[in-house]
Design a protein around this motif. Sequence first.
Motif: not given
Length: 273
Positions: A4, A7, A90
Amino acid sequence: MHQILKSLVDSTPFLLGTMKDDVMIGIVDRERFLCYIPSTAIDLGVKAGDPIPPHDVNFQNALKGIPGAGRTPVEAYGVPFYGKTIPVKVGNEVVGAFGIGYNIQDQVLLEESMEKLNSIIDRLTDRVHTIAAHAEEHAATSETMQKNSSLTMERSNQTDKVLSFIKGIAEQTNLLGLNAAIEAARAGQHGATFSVVAKEIRKLSGDSANATVEVGGYLENVKASMREMVYGLEGITQSYHEQSQSVEEMTKMIELLHEISNNMNMYIKRMSQ
């Protein structure tokens, strides 16, 4: 690097292009910067891999799961700026943080100017209060002196009555001495002693009359000086009253400056929110 976070790093240039404001962007994991893109106005000199400064409270809060927003202390990077950060999670685990920084250099300059203005206003206020206090003291002293001078004038005017009375006595004494001299002349040799007394009486009358004239002249000079003093004190008192009015006007202007300064400080606080 967590997927994540990778990204976010990859999408940072696209995110920056969608923003209207001139901002800088930083992405961190739990310990270090993963990405930093400076703004046009500010470059913190941060590189990927640099540790997160402990003074960066916004990133530190975000890594604790708390969104951060506020001015980043100068101790963190040496440059003041306004930062906003959000934790990157997360599940329930905070794996990093995403932050945006805004340039506040103009705001800092404005704050410094406002501090100088407030300092000047405070000094002006102290000076005006001091001048006002002295003006009131001097005005009170002048009024007291004016009253005392006027009272002295009244009393000196009363001495004219005393002088007139003494002058009348001197004239009566002179007339009495003249009559005594006439009677002594009629008595011939037998009035010789009385003639000497009559001469002394007339001499005393003349001396009294001369002294009265001399004292009257002195008193006229004193009264003239007192009149000048009274007029002068009236002018001084009027001047102090005018000075007090000027001080009041200055006080109102300073109060207006205080009001403007307070409004500006409120505006600055709203800008930093």
